[in-house]
Design a protein around this motif. Structure first.
Motif, PDB file in Angstrom:
ATOM      1  N   GLU A 146       7.256   2.028  -3.495  1.00  0.00           N
ATOM      2  CA  GLU A 146       8.766   1.626  -3.792  1.00  0.00           C
ATOM      3  C   GLU A 146       8.907  -0.061  -3.603  1.00  0.00           C
ATOM      4  O   GLU A 146       9.942  -0.564  -4.314  1.00  0.00           O
ATOM      5  CB  GLU A 146       9.834   2.362  -2.860  1.00  0.00           C
ATOM      6  CG  GLU A 146       9.886   3.785  -3.045  1.00  0.00           C
ATOM      7  CD  GLU A 146      10.891   4.313  -2.254  1.00  0.00           C
ATOM      8  OE1 GLU A 146      11.531   3.779  -1.442  1.00  0.00           O
ATOM      9  OE2 GLU A 146      11.247   5.570  -2.597  1.00  0.00           O
ATOM     10  N   GLN A 206       5.042   8.237  -3.149  1.00  0.00           N
ATOM     11  CA  GLN A 206       5.305   7.679  -2.057  1.00  0.00           C
ATOM     12  C   GLN A 206       4.356   8.657  -0.934  1.00  0.00           C
ATOM     13  O   GLN A 206       4.086   7.983   0.106  1.00  0.00           O
ATOM     14  CB  GLN A 206       6.854   7.789  -1.448  1.00  0.00           C
ATOM     15  CG  GLN A 206       6.826   6.912  -0.216  1.00  0.00           C
ATOM     16  CD  GLN A 206       8.351   6.641  -0.082  1.00  0.00           C
ATOM     17  OE1 GLN A 206       9.322   7.612  -0.630  1.00  0.00           O
ATOM     18  NE2 GLN A 206       8.932   5.695   0.637  1.00  0.00           N
ATOM     19  N   ARG A 265       2.734   4.733   0.683  1.00  0.00           N
ATOM     20  CA  ARG A 265       4.217   4.786   1.338  1.00  0.00           C
ATOM     21  C   ARG A 265       5.181   3.293   0.952  1.00  0.00           C
ATOM     22  O   ARG A 265       6.109   3.264   0.970  1.00  0.00           O
ATOM     23  CB  ARG A 265       4.066   4.772   2.785  1.00  0.00           C
ATOM     24  CG  ARG A 265       3.556   5.932   3.586  1.00  0.00           C
ATOM     25  CD  ARG A 265       3.449   6.119   4.978  1.00  0.00           C
ATOM     26  NE  ARG A 265       2.885   7.062   5.469  1.00  0.00           N
ATOM     27  CZ  ARG A 265       2.649   7.268   6.636  1.00  0.00           C
ATOM     28  NH1 ARG A 265       2.776   6.368   7.519  1.00  0.00           N
ATOM     29  NH2 ARG A 265       1.784   8.289   7.090  1.00  0.00           N
ATOM     30  N   THR A 266       4.240   2.288   0.389  1.00  0.00           N
ATOM     31  CA  THR A 266       4.619   1.090   0.204  1.00  0.00           C
ATOM     32  C   THR A 266       5.253   1.007  -1.368  1.00  0.00           C
ATOM     33  O   THR A 266       5.506  -0.020  -2.007  1.00  0.00           O
ATOM     34  CB  THR A 266       4.178  -0.220   0.622  1.00  0.00           C
ATOM     35  OG1 THR A 266       2.792   0.067  -0.108  1.00  0.00           O
ATOM     36  CG2 THR A 266       3.708  -0.043   2.076  1.00  0.00           C
TER      37      THR A 266
END
Length: 642
Positions: free
Chosen positions: A490, A483, A487-488
Motif C-alpha cells: 500500500e 497485502q 505487507r508494504t
C-alpha cells in the motif's frame, strides 16, 4: 430534637448460638456466592457485624439463642467455614441488637442504600492488590474466584488510565474495555482509543482488529496445517484474548513470517515425497496455482486395502465422528483440534495410498501441492489437449536457499537446469515481487480507460462458454489480496495511485445505493470510463508466470504488453527489496546482468548487498520475474530491462 446515635452497641455471641431468622428481608438469592463470601471472610475477617434479636421460648423467655435478622448470607458463610473445619463452631461473632420496631426497616435500609462498586474501581483495586505483592493464586483464594477470573480483572485493572476513566464515565462499555485488554501495551490502547472515541458506537471487534493488525488469527488455515503447538515450539509468539468466547481462546499469532516459513516447509516436504514417488514435475505453492486449470485429473487404478489398514480406517473414522460431535456440543481444546487434524491427514494418506498412478502418467503429468481450505492439498493432473506441455517444460522446486527462505514458486527446472537446482528466489520474495508486478499492472490499466473497457468485454465474452476462469479482470469485483504477499504494497507508488483514483471517485459518488444508477446515467461516456478504469484495475491479477521465459501467450502477459507495462517505472532493486534477500551468487549474477560486473562477493553479506545496490542503480536491471514479456515476434524485453 431526638439525639442521634451513630454507633450501635455490639456484643459477641457464640456462632453455634446463631440461627437464620424468618424476619430477614432478603428472601431471594440467599445462597448466591456464599462459598466466595466464606473465602473472603476467612482472609479478611468479618467486616460487618450481624443484626440479631433474641429467640424466645413459648412462654416468652430468652433461650440464649439469637436469630440473625441482618446478615443471613454472612451467617451461611460462617457456618460453611465451620463445616470445612476452618472455624470453631463456638467462634464468638460480633453482633448488634435490632429493636423489634425496626426488624423490617433496618434490614431493608442496609440493602436498599447499599451502592454497588463501579466495575472499573473494582478492577483497579484488583490490580493494586497485585502491585502490593499478592499473587494471582492468593487473590483467587481470598475472594473465592477462579484464577481465570482474577487474570481477567487484573488485565482490566491495568488498562490505560484514560480507558479506565472512560469506563467509569460510561463513555465505553465493558465489552469495549475487554477488547482493549487484548494487549497490555497502554500506548497502543490510547492510540486506538484516540481513533475511535468520538464514534456514536464502538464495535469491540473493530478495536480487537486494530490492536492485532498484522497478526494471524488462530483459525487461519495455515495454523490448522502446522498446528499451534508446532508454531510455538519453533519460537512463534502468541497473543491470547482472555475474554474471547470461542473455543480457540481468541488466539492470534504474532509472527506471520515464521508461520509462512513453517507452512512452506511442510508443503515442500510433501513435494519431496511426491518426487520420490516418481512424479517428475511437482509444483509447490501457498495458494492454488493458476496453471492447475490447464490440467485434468490424472487417471489411476484403485488398490484394495489390507485388513489391518481397513480396520485402522474404520477406527479413525469413529474417532473423527466422536470428536466432531464433541466439538459441536462443547467445543474442543487445542490438543483435540490438533488430533482432529492428524486424523484427517492420516485418513487422506490412507485413501491416497489406494490410488496407483502409472509411470507414464507420473512422467507426463504434474502434481500440484498447495494449501487449500481443508489443509494441505495434492492434485495430480495431465495437461489438457491443445495446451502447452508445461508439465514437461517446467518444474518448480522448493529447496532451501543458502541465505534465503524455503522456495515455493521461484525455481524453474528445465533440461538446461537440472532438477536438483535450488530455487532462484525464496517463496516470500517471489510472492512479493509478483504482488509488485500486479500492483504496477493495475496502475497502468487504471491509467488506460480504453484498455479497461476492453478487459471488461473480454471477460464477459470468455464467460459465455469460453472458460471465464481464464480472464484477467474478474468482473465479480474480486480483488487479489496483494497485502498478504507484500505487507508494504500500500506504500508503493502504484497502489497509492489507484487508491487516489478511487478516492477521487468517492468524492463525487452518491452515498446511497439507490442513487448510483441515476448518477451513472447522468455521466457522459468519457466520464463513465474514468469511473470504470480504476474499478477494473483493482481486479487485475498479473498471475505467477515468468514472462521472460516465453510466456507471451499468457493472458496477463498480453494485458501487460497492451498496457505498455515497464516495471522500472514502479520498482527499484535495493538492499531491502532484493539484494539483502538473495544469495551472494544471485547478487553477483544480477550485477553482471546489469553490465556492472565482474563483482567481488567476498565480505559480509550486508556490505556486499549494499555495494551491489549502488552498482545496479540506474541500469534498468530487473529480476526475471519482473521483466516484460516478449513482443509478438518473440523478441525479448527491452534492453533497458535486461
Amino acid at each position: 430534637m431526638t439525639k442521634i446515635t451513630l454507633n450501635k452497641e455490639t456484643f459477641t455471641v457464640p456462632l453455634d448460638k446463631l440461627q437464620p431468622d424468618e424476619r430477614n428481608v432478603r428472601l431471594t438469592g440467599r445462597e448466591i456466592d456464599v462459598p466466595e463470601l466464606a473465602h473472603n471472610i476467612a482472609h479478611e475477617g468479618l467486616l460487618h457485624g450481624l443484626g440479631v434479636r433474641p429467640v424466645l421460648d413459648a412462654s416468652g423467655e430468652p433461650t440464649g439463642r439469637y436469630g440473625v435478622v441482618i446478615g443471613g448470607r454472612r451467617l451461611a458463610a460462617l457456618k460453611l467455614l465451620v463445616k470445612k473445619k476452618r472455624l470453631a463452631k463456638d467462634e464468638p461473632v460480633t453482633c448488634f441488637a435490632v429493636k423489634p420496631a425496626a426488624l423490617t426497616s433496618a434490614g431493608l435500609a442496609e440493602n436498599l442504600h447499599r451502592l454497588a462498586m463501579h466495575p472499573a474501581d473494582s478492577y483497579f483495586a484488583f490490580a493494586r492488590m497485585s502491585d502490593e505483592g499478592l499473587c494471582d493464586a492468593e487473590i483467587a483464594v481470598r475472594f473465592g474466584l477462579s484464577p481465570a477470573t482474577v487474570q481477567k480483572r487484573l488485565r482490566l485493572g491495568r488498562l490505560s488510565p484514560a480507558l479506565l476513566d472512560a469506563l467509569r464515565a460510561n463513555r465505553i462499555s465493558e465489552p469495549v474495555a475487554q477488547a482493549f485488554a487484548i494487549t497490555d501495551d497502554t500506548e497502543a490502547q490510547e492510540r486506538i482509543f484516540a481513533k475511535v472515541q468520538g464514534r456514536a458506537w464502538i464495535d469491540p471487534a473493530v478495536v480487537r482488529a486494530m490492536l492485532t493488525e498484522g497478526e494471524v488469527p488462530g483459525h487461519d488455515r495455515r495454523v490448522a496445517l502446522i498446528g499451534l503447538a508446532a508454531y510455538e515450539q519453533a519460537g512463534g509468539g502468541v497473543r491470547r484474548d482472555l475474554f474471547a468466547d470461542d473455543a480457540g481462546g481468541g488466539v492470534t499469532l504474532t509472527d506471520p513470517d515464521l508461520l509462512d516459513r513453517l507452512v512452506l516447509e511442510k508443503l515442500a516436504a510433501e513435494g519431496d515425497r511426491l518426487r520420490a514417488d516418481g512424479w517428475r514435475a511437482v509444483s509447490v505453492s501457498m495458494m492454488p496455482p493458476e496453471d492447475m486449470r490447464g490440467f485434468y485429473a490424472a487417471p489411476f487404478d484403485r488398490v484394495a486395502l489390507s485388513e489391518d489398514t481397513d480396520r485402522r480406517l474404520t477406527d479413525l473414522s469413529e474417532q473423527y465422528d466422536a470428536l466432531v460431535e464433541q466439538g459441536e456440543a462443547e467445543g474442543l481444546t487445542d490438543e483435540e483440534e490438533e488430533r482432529l487434524d492428524a486424523i484427517r491427514a492420516e485418513v487422506t494418506a490412507i485413501e491416497e495410498a489406494t490410488e496407483a498412478y502409472g509411470d507414464e502418467t507420473k512422467a507426463a503429468g504434474r502434481a500440484f501441492v498447495f494449501l487449500g481450505d481443508g489443509g494441505l492439498r495434492v492434485v495430480r493432473g495431465l495437461p489438457r489437449a491443445g495446451l502447452a506441455q508445461t508439465a514437461d517444460e517446467t518444474r518448480i522446486d522448493d529447496d532451501n536457499d543458502d541465505d534465503g527462505e524455503p522456495g515455493a514458486n521461484g525455481g524453474v527446472s528445465t533440461p538446461d537446469h537440472p532438477a536438483n537446482k535450488k530455487p532462484e528466489l525464496s517463496a516470500t520474495l517471489t510472492a512479493e515481487l509478483q504482488a509488485h508486478r500486479t500492483a504496477a499492472l493495475q496502475a497502468r490499466v487504471a491509467q488506460m480507460p480504453d484498455l479497461a473497457l476492453r478487459l471488461v468485454v473480454h471477460s464477459l465474452l470468455l464467460g459465455r462458454g469460453h472458460g471465464g476462469y481464464r480472464t484477467v479482470a474478474k468482473i465479480s469485483g474480486y480483488e487479489p489480496n496483494l497485502q498478504q504477499a507484500c505487507r508494504t504494497i500500500e506504500d508503493t507508488e502504484a497502489a497509492r495511485m489507484v487508491t487516489a483514483m478511487h478516492d477521487r471517485r468517492g468524492d463525487h459518488e452518491p452515498g446511497e445505493h439507490a442513487d448510483l444508477l441515476p448518477w451513472l446515467l447522468s455521466l457522459d461516456n468519457a466520464e463513465v470510463l474514468t469511473v470504470l478504469a480504476p474499478l477494473v484495475a483493482s481486479t487485475v491479477d498479473a498471475g505467477c508466470e515468468d514472462w521472460s521465459q516465453g510466456a507471451g501467450r499468457s493472458l496477463a502477459a498480453g494485458v501487460a504488453t497492451a498496457a505498455r507495462l515497464t516495471m522500472t517505472d514502479w520498482w527499484t532493486p535495493t538492499v531491502e527489496t532484493y539484494f539483502g534477500r538473495v544469495t551472494k551468487a544471485q547478487i553477483a549474477r544480477a550485477v553482471t546482468e546489469a553490465g556492472a560486473g565482474p563483482f567481488n562477493t567476498e565480505g559480509k553479506k550486508a556490505e556486499v548487498a549494499a555495494a551491489a545496490a549502488r552498482l545496479v542503480a540506474g541500469t534498468g536491471w530487473l529480476p526475471a520475474i519482473l521483466r516484460s514479456p516478449p513482443d509478438h515476434n518473440g523478441n525479448a524485453a527491452a534492453s533497458s530491462e535486461v
